[in-house]
Write a protein that holds these residues in place. Sequence first.
Motif, PDB file in Angstrom:
ATOM      1  N   ALA A   1      71.425  75.092  28.766  1.00  0.00           N
ATOM      2  CA  ALA A   1      72.139  73.829  28.979  1.00  0.00           C
ATOM      3  C   ALA A   1      71.201  72.637  28.859  1.00  0.00           C
ATOM      4  N   ARG A   2      69.985  72.800  29.387  1.00  0.00           N
ATOM      5  CA  ARG A   2      69.015  71.703  29.330  1.00  0.00           C
ATOM      6  C   ARG A   2      68.565  71.440  27.892  1.00  0.00           C
ATOM      7  N   LEU A   3      68.264  72.500  27.148  1.00  0.00           N
ATOM      8  CA  LEU A   3      67.819  72.340  25.759  1.00  0.00           C
ATOM      9  C   LEU A   3      68.911  71.688  24.913  1.00  0.00           C
ATOM     10  N   TYR A   4      70.126  72.149  25.126  1.00  0.00           N
ATOM     11  CA  TYR A   4      71.247  71.583  24.362  1.00  0.00           C
ATOM     12  C   TYR A   4      71.408  70.096  24.665  1.00  0.00           C
ATOM     13  N   ALA A   5      71.329  69.748  25.961  1.00  0.00           N
ATOM     14  CA  ALA A   5      71.483  68.345  26.357  1.00  0.00           C
ATOM     15  C   ALA A   5      70.377  67.488  25.756  1.00  0.00           C
TER      16      ALA A   5
ATOM     17  N   GLY B   1      71.218  64.781  22.854  1.00  0.00           N
ATOM     18  CA  GLY B   1      70.957  63.445  23.362  1.00  0.00           C
ATOM     19  C   GLY B   1      69.800  62.754  22.678  1.00  0.00           C
ATOM     20  N   GLY B   2      69.136  63.447  21.753  1.00  0.00           N
ATOM     21  CA  GLY B   2      68.041  62.834  21.013  1.00  0.00           C
ATOM     22  C   GLY B   2      66.778  62.669  21.815  1.00  0.00           C
ATOM     23  N   THR B   3      66.634  63.424  22.921  1.00  0.00           N
ATOM     24  CA  THR B   3      65.445  63.273  23.756  1.00  0.00           C
ATOM     25  C   THR B   3      64.431  64.377  23.533  1.00  0.00           C
TER      26      THR B   3
END
Length: 288
Positions: free
Chosen positions: A48-52, A56-58
């Motif tokens: 979930a974190r990697l996808y976000a 999100g371009g971060t």
Amino acid sequence: MGRSKQGWKLQGPRAKQPHYQVRFSHGGKRHCISTRTRDRREATEVAARLYAEIVGGTRGHTTASTNPSAPLEELMAAWLASVEPRLAASTFDEYVRYCRRFQKVFQRLPALSSVNVQKYIDDRLQEVLGKTVEKELSALQGFVDWAVEHGYLPAALRLPRVPRRAIGTRRFNPQVVELSPEEVESILRELPETTSRHHPVRAFYTLMWEAGLRVGTLTRLIADDWNPDKKTLLIRAKADKSRFERELPVSDRAAAILDRVATGKGYIFSRVDYRHALRKAAAAACLP
């Protein structure tokens, strides 16, 4: 495994890849990234974190950037990535659930109007308590403020509030069942050692009984929290509902359980619903 509601899917460990991998497509590019863990629950959180981060371009793996016309899924993923470091794990999990609901209801940023949010409030009050709707709106306002700050909304939008006297709808009427210590022990004896999928259900409820811990706290304990030399269990702030970090001395019975289950790395207990096994054990103990 099909695509999850989050927009990504997990691929299990294989002979040549011992860790879970998260797979998804974004910006015309396919991504397959190792979560660097064999634990499914940890892998889900990392995925979930990697996808976000990527949508999100971060994260440096992609040059894609979030834009105002993007679906709420992408905008909210970027917002979640930005607020995660400031939130407790349990709060972040709640925000993720809220965002999934917002994405389904509003779909795109222009739909976040006062009229539509008021309709959302009215509909939700038919399903849950007013306090729950207030929490959801607090998260939604945080996202709106972030969207204004980053130029995705032209001006600040103050969302409608839940009326003070709005009670909402309780999904069920909880019944408090008072049990004597002897009745609790009879249930624990009837519990199987493990479930059909090898989850240590008896250890879970026995530790709960001995240490007086909440379900949420138990499922956030990691093996490193257990100190067998001192016979203490570290309750980290992120694992406790009240954010009260402390070392908890445990009984000999609880220590024996932790010696058995707190091995290796990662979470001690999986986030599994044990209530079916508990009901069967209560019935077997003649406590329906």
